[in-house]
Design a protein around this motif. Structure first.
Motif, mmCIF file in Angstrom:
data_model
loop_
_atom_site.group_PDB
_atom_site.id
_atom_site.type_symbol
_atom_site.label_atom_id
_atom_site.label_comp_id
_atom_site.label_asym_id
_atom_site.label_seq_id
_atom_site.Cartn_x
_atom_site.Cartn_y
_atom_site.Cartn_z
ATOM 1 N N GLU A 199 49.185 38.275 45.552
ATOM 2 C CA GLU A 199 49.434 39.650 45.130
ATOM 3 C C GLU A 199 50.699 40.197 45.781
ATOM 4 O O GLU A 199 50.779 40.280 47.004
ATOM 5 N N TRP B 185 48.537 41.283 33.574
ATOM 6 C CA TRP B 185 47.316 40.577 33.930
ATOM 7 C C TRP B 185 46.296 41.524 34.529
ATOM 8 O O TRP B 185 46.568 42.273 35.428
ATOM 9 N N LYS B 186 45.162 41.485 33.959
ATOM 10 C CA LYS B 186 44.049 42.278 34.473
ATOM 11 C C LYS B 186 42.850 41.366 34.595
ATOM 12 O O LYS B 186 42.503 40.687 33.636
ATOM 13 N N PRO B 187 42.226 41.359 35.729
ATOM 14 C CA PRO B 187 41.123 40.419 35.910
ATOM 15 C C PRO B 187 40.041 40.526 34.850
ATOM 16 O O PRO B 187 39.487 39.536 34.425
ATOM 17 N N GLU C 29 42.748 32.343 37.041
ATOM 18 C CA GLU C 29 41.444 32.839 36.635
ATOM 19 C C GLU C 29 40.459 32.784 37.786
ATOM 20 O O GLU C 29 39.580 33.632 37.915
ATOM 21 N N ALA D 52 41.172 35.700 39.700
ATOM 22 C CA ALA D 52 40.657 36.872 38.994
ATOM 23 C C ALA D 52 39.172 37.052 39.264
ATOM 24 O O ALA D 52 38.681 38.164 39.443
#
Lengths: 316, 167
Positions: A56, A273-275, B107, B110
């Motif tokens: 991040e 990007w979004k989880p 992922e 995520a």
């Protein structure tokens, strides 16, 4: 596994046990494979969090936002900037006069991806409308100062647009000293219904604005709206935009995107990007604006936003 | 230390902490700005009684917590009883691999981020400061204003909850 053992393993992982406790825990580990598995799992948790931290990075726009502080000046301190941008852009179905209230940093993206259904197939021309290349954005100011006084250029723009004072007119250009005051003056999160920092009361001959913060969800008055779309490209302290005609099946909403511009044309748009976002849906929304001419924007990758307003897609 | 040096050193950690506790990237962005303004204002008065990192994180945490209180939001997950692990576990994402999405690293991260976001805030901040940012128990206790024992227990619980997803 009881709490004491859980805590003991956690502390062992961190080297927080005293020598006696550590010996006791190691004996327990030697005797219990399940305990060893648990310790290995906790180690993986730590590794995963470390990997997340490493992955991040603060958005580049933060540097610009903090710029005045870094140069030792609070007088031009960064703040939730209020920028009024007047736009008169021809679109296929008419002329939209909109006012864009941008109270968000350039590289920040809205929180909510509201795409709910796939868009219709079609070529770029369809996406751009039948009027051909859209007019250039009036807001490209690459040489602008990092933190222009909020509203410095706004009143004339707004006057030209014939708009009444908006709620953001009273907002300061910088952070107020008092936190509650900051909060009270702060804009809402983009895409949050009912938030502050909404559009001016009058915005468009089409009866709608593509302004930030309006929380438009595409559900109200879906039948009597004319579809319209806007791509915004955030470039440091500047913003460029282009209106376009979205396809009928485009889902209204605000879509956070990254934009790649080359040769004055949007070559690639991809969702932020979004989880928990639905990646494929948001990609489909982004396809709308690929190929859109946006002259005056230097080549590069930018934060952007696609705002689509218009009839909701057919459901069911 | 001047502000520029401090900013360069703490830009990423403060962003990450804000990202962990804010509802969106956008909110985190604003919060970061406000935190650094507070740091900037407080820097002349910083006399080194605490470690610089502890001081910065303390400012960040206090601001983030105040922001959350103003918003009236406590945590990402409504928790009837903070200690009821079973309730929390049921709300964590399904740890089983999704064949359609594959096992790409992004992922996986995520999934971790999502699981973390679903932890109650007082668990989330502790495990993040420890495992994400590498603060010591004592530093975390100072930042949060809680006893070290509380840090230990919250950290263990948070890891145990995340373990069901990551482990």
């Amino acid at each position: 596994m009881n709490d004491a053992i859980t805590e003991g393993l956690s502390r062992l992982l961190d080297g927080d046990l005293d020598p006696g406790e550590a010996r006791e825990m190691e004996r327990a580990l030697a005797a219990d494979p399940g305990l060893r598995d648990e310790l290995a799992a906790l180690t993986r948790v730590r590794s995963a969090l470390q990997a997340l931290a490493a992955s991040e990075l603060a958005p580049p726009g933060l540097d610009a936002r903090i710029g005045p502080l870094r140069h030792g000046s609070e007088s031009s301190r960064p703040g939730r900037r209020v920028r009024w941008l007047a736009a008169a852009a021809a679109v296929a179905l008419g002329v939209t006069v909109g006012v864009q209230v941008l109270q968000r940093p350039p590289s920040v993206v809205p929180a909510v991806l509201t795409v709910q259904a796939p868009l219709a197939a079609g070529g770029e021309e369809d996406a751009l409308g039948s009027s051909g290349a859209p007019p250039p954005s009036p807001a490209v100011r690459p040489e602008a100062a990092p933190f222009p006084e909020a509203g410095a250029a706004s009143p004339p723009l707004r006057e030209r647009a014939g708009l009444p004072p908006g709620p953001a007119d009273e907002a300061p250009d910088g952070l107020a000293a008092d936190a509650d005051t900051q909060s009270a003056l702060a804009p809402s999160t983009m895409g949050e219904p009912g938030g502050r920092g909404g559009p001016p009361a009058a915005a468009s001959k089409l009866g709608r604005s593509l302004s930030a913060g309006d929380g438009y969800d595409g559900r109200s008055a879906a039948g009597d709206r004319v579809a319209a779309g806007r791509l915004l490209v955030f470039m440091g302290s500047d913003t460029a935009w282009q209106d376009f005609e979205p396809r009928a099946a485009s889902v209204p909403g605000r879509h956070a995107v990254r934009v790649r511009v080359a040769g004055g044309v949007v070559r690639q748009v991809w969702p932020v990007w979004k989880p928990l976002a639905a990646p494929f849906d948001s990609l489909q929304a982004s396809e709308l604006v690929v190929g859109l001419a946006i002259p005056g924007v230097p080549d590069g990758d930018y934060a952007g936003e696609v705002v689509i307003e218009g009839p909701s897609p057919p459901t069911g | 230390m001047d502000f520029e040096e401090l900013y360069q050193r703490f830009r990423q950690p403060v962003w990450r902490l804000a990202r962990r506790l804010a509802g969106s990237e956008e909110e985190a962005f604003d919060l970061c700005q406000e935190i650094f303004l507070r740091v900037w204002r407080g820097l002349p008065g910083f006399r080194g009684e605490a470690q610089l990192s502890t001081w910065v994180f303390q400012i960040a945490w206090n601001h983030l917590r105040a922001h959350r209180k103003r918003q009236g939001r406590r945590g990402a997950v409504p928790v009837a009883a903070a200690g009821d692990a079973r309730v929390l576990l049921e709300q964590l994402p399904d740890p089983r691999p999704d064949p359609e999405r594959g096992a790409a690293a992004a992922e996986a991260l995520a999934l971790v981020a999502a699981a973390l976001a679903r932890l109650p805030e007082h668990f989330r901040v502790v495990v993040w400061l420890r495992d994400g940012e590498g603060l010591s128990y004592e530093q975390i206790a100072t930042v949060l204003g809680v006893p070290v024992g509380t840090v230990r227990s919250r950290l263990a619980r948070a890891r145990a909850l995340l373990r069901t997803v990551v482990g």
